[in-house]
Design a protein around this motif. Structure first.
Motif, short mmCIF file in Angstrom:
data_model
loop_
_atom_site.label_atom_id
_atom_site.label_comp_id
_atom_site.label_asym_id
_atom_site.label_seq_id
_atom_site.Cartn_x
_atom_site.Cartn_y
_atom_site.Cartn_z
N ALA A 35 -29.78 18.32 -15.77
CA ALA A 35 -29.84 16.97 -16.35
C ALA A 35 -29.18 16.89 -17.73
O ALA A 35 -29.69 16.24 -18.64
CB ALA A 35 -31.29 16.46 -16.42
N LEU A 36 -28.03 17.56 -17.87
CA LEU A 36 -27.30 17.48 -19.14
C LEU A 36 -26.67 16.09 -19.26
O LEU A 36 -26.29 15.50 -18.25
CB LEU A 36 -26.19 18.54 -19.19
N PHE A 37 -26.59 15.58 -20.50
CA PHE A 37 -25.97 14.26 -20.69
C PHE A 37 -24.46 14.43 -20.58
O PHE A 37 -23.84 15.09 -21.41
CB PHE A 37 -26.34 13.71 -22.07
N ASP A 38 -23.87 13.82 -19.54
CA ASP A 38 -22.47 14.16 -19.31
C ASP A 38 -21.49 13.41 -20.21
O ASP A 38 -20.30 13.64 -20.14
CB ASP A 38 -22.07 14.06 -17.83
N SER A 39 -22.01 12.54 -21.09
CA SER A 39 -21.10 11.89 -22.03
C SER A 39 -21.02 12.66 -23.35
O SER A 39 -20.33 12.25 -24.26
CB SER A 39 -21.60 10.47 -22.31
N MET A 40 -21.75 13.79 -23.43
CA MET A 40 -21.77 14.54 -24.70
C MET A 40 -21.30 15.97 -24.49
O MET A 40 -21.40 16.51 -23.40
CB MET A 40 -23.21 14.63 -25.23
N ARG A 49 -31.26 23.49 -24.61
CA ARG A 49 -31.67 22.16 -25.07
C ARG A 49 -33.19 22.05 -25.10
O ARG A 49 -33.77 21.46 -26.02
CB ARG A 49 -31.08 21.08 -24.17
N PHE A 74 -29.62 17.54 -29.25
CA PHE A 74 -29.95 16.11 -29.13
C PHE A 74 -31.24 15.72 -29.86
O PHE A 74 -31.25 14.80 -30.67
CB PHE A 74 -30.05 15.72 -27.65
N ALA A 75 -32.31 16.46 -29.58
CA ALA A 75 -33.60 16.11 -30.18
C ALA A 75 -33.56 16.27 -31.70
O ALA A 75 -34.24 15.54 -32.43
CB ALA A 75 -34.71 16.98 -29.60
#
Lengths: 254, 263
Positions: free
Chosen positions: A88-93, A149, A101-102
């Motif tokens: 579930a990695l954010f694919d826009s980053m 993460r 991120f946090a």
């Protein structure tokens, strides 16, 4: 400490969890095993408050999180890190933005956050990939980034959703080693759900077997291996023959 | 009882359709309320909002330009040939200006943005849902409504009126091109007719509609994406559903808003 008591959850007419009780002591490594569709993922999502139960409670360090409003729930979630099945990695980053991120969300400067991300990536055995995008990574690498993460904000509890599913056996074993390393080096409590028995034996301090919405047996890996419960026995030996019926399949021995 | 069972079936069908509609409407309104709530409390997602303004606004400019110019041209062409039959072709400028500012500008811009940016919103959020990225945001103590929906909502609400201003101007210029260059009408007459009967209220009313359409597109499309179920197929359905629902919302609300704002 995590204590789940009398947890019930239905989706429509499908009664998934039917009074689950589970106790995870501080520093313990609990592995919940169970077949596909047994409600393992639903259980783990209740532990971190992503789902609300129909009945029952989830206590995290003595606090019942099932009735908390969003703001307090976010506070409690800072204690948790979760590795998702598909990472579930954010694919826009980029990779480092994912990992930190946090931290950047809670106000850390990007330069500093990137350094922390690089350090966490090194901890999970990755280096030199911090500027890549998630789409450029292999499945095993994605899981490692997901783990980096999950540990970036120094949680006390780590949740693993099927950590070895979907990657090759060697990579899976490397992930098992990492899970053990996390427990030893970061001293975290962990809850993993899996149907991979090899992985369960390796990473678990305790194993609980979820069947038809209930924990029907729990014990140390050795106790589970020598169980006399026919259901557990069938599951851990991976036999199609036994009291557990495979839905929609009629099995006959030739 | 003759016809009994089929009557039951009909009633059942109507009843369940009503329940579904009410439930969807309720969920959309709840998401809308949550969005408003998250919008008012810090931290404000400024960087994300600017990124979305670019997605929704700047990248829609070319399509809006083409749509508006050709709509203006068609309006001028049809009005000229139609009104000529009773000698009123001098009113082309008036018809084009009023139609563009009151109706065509906001509605066409809304439809274009719903088809372009709205579909992208639903697809992006839907993919994030089925790959558990939205759950991941939650586990990282970030509200997905604040992080994902508020920036899209604010960006659409700001950019739609801006795009509508562009559409209004270019539509009127498109009409000018046809009336003056093709049909040889005097340039001064076109402008005089266009301005004389145009009130500021026409422009403001149109922009207010655009603002509403922007908000509606963002909420509807984000709603469909946010609650996607069922993998890749679900994302496809969410995207199509989002566009259809936005189109319906725009066209139906346009009537009522028009009747209220532009009497």
């Amino acid at each position: 400490m995590i204590e789940v008591s009398g947890l019930h959850k239905s989706f429509g007419s499908h009664h998934v969890l039917r009074g689950v009780d589970l106790l995870v002591e501080d520093g313990q490594s609990m592995v919940v095993i169970g077949g596909s569709g047994s409600g393992k993922s639903v259980l783990i999502k209740h532990i971190i408050g992503l789902l609300k139960p129909d009945k029952g409670s989830v206590f995290v360090d003595g606090e019942d999180i099932t009735g908390l409003d969003a703001r307090h729930l976010y506070e409690v979630r800072r204690k948790f890190g979760m590795l998702f099945q598909g990472a579930a990695l954010f694919d826009s980053m980029t990779v480092w933005e994912n990992v930190s991120f946090a931290l950047t969300r809670s106000g850390m400067k990007p330069k500093e956050a990137k350094e922390v991300a690089i350090e966490k990536l090194r901890l999970v055995g990755l280096s030199g990939i911090e500027d890549l995008m998630p789409s450029e990574l292999s499945g095993g690498m994605r899981k490692r980034v997901g783990l980096a993460r999950a540990i970036a904000h120094q949680p006390q509890i780590l949740l693993y959703d099927e950590p070895t599913t979907g990657i090759d056996p060697i990579m899976a074993d490397a992930i098992n080693d990492l899970i053990i390393k996390m427990r030893e080096e970061l001293n975290v409590t962990s809850v993993a759900i899996t149907h991979d028995m090899q992985s369960a034996y390796k990473i678990a301090g305790r194993i609980a077997f979820l069947y038809e919405g209930n924990i029907i047996e729990s014990g140390t890996p050795d106790e589970i291996k020598s169980t006399s419960n026919p259901y557990t026995k069938q599951f851990i030996t991976g036999s199609a023959q036994g009291p557990i019926k495979i839905e929609g399949v009629e099995l006959k021995r030739a | 009882m003759p016809g009994g069972p089929s009557l039951y079936r009909l009633l059942e069908f109507l009843g369940s359709a009503c329940i579904r509609f009410t439930r969807t409407l309720g969920s959309v309104l709840i998401l809308f309320a949550e969005t408003l709530k998250e919008m008012l409390f810090p931290p404000f997602e400024i960087k994300n909002t600017f990124k979305q303004m670019q997605e929704v606004g700047i990248k829609s400019v070319p399509v809006v330009i083409i749509t508006a110019v050709f709509t203006g041209m068609v309006l001028a062409f049809q009005t000229f040939t139609g009104f000529k039959r009773f000698g009123a072709e001098a009113l082309v400028g008036t018809v084009v200006a009023l139609s563009m500012t009151r109706e065509m500008g906001p509605v066409l811009t809304g439809l274009v943005v719903a088809g372009r940016a709205g579909a992208a919103m639903a697809a992006e959020l839907g993919t994030m849902r089925v790959t558990e990225q939205i759950d991941a945001l939650e586990t990282l103590s970030t509200s997905p409504v604040k992080y994902l929906i508020v920036p899209r909502f604010v960006a659409s609400m700001i950019m739609l009126p801006c795009l509508t201003i562009i559409a209004d101007m270019l539509g009127i210029l498109g009409g000018y091109a046809i009336a003056v260059w093709l049909y040889g009408m005097s340039s001064a007459l076109y402008w005089r007719r266009a301005w004389n009967y145009l009130e500021m209220n026409d422009i403001y009313g149109g922009l207010a509609k655009a603002c509403f359409f922007g908000a509606a597109i963002a909420i509807v499309c984000c709603y469909r994406g946010f609650y996607t179920e069922g993998g890749a197929e679900g994302v496809g359905k969410a995207t199509t559903g989002a566009v259809v629902m936005s189109f319906m919302t725009i066209l139906i609300s346009d009537y009522f808003l028009g009747a209220w704002l532009l009497k």
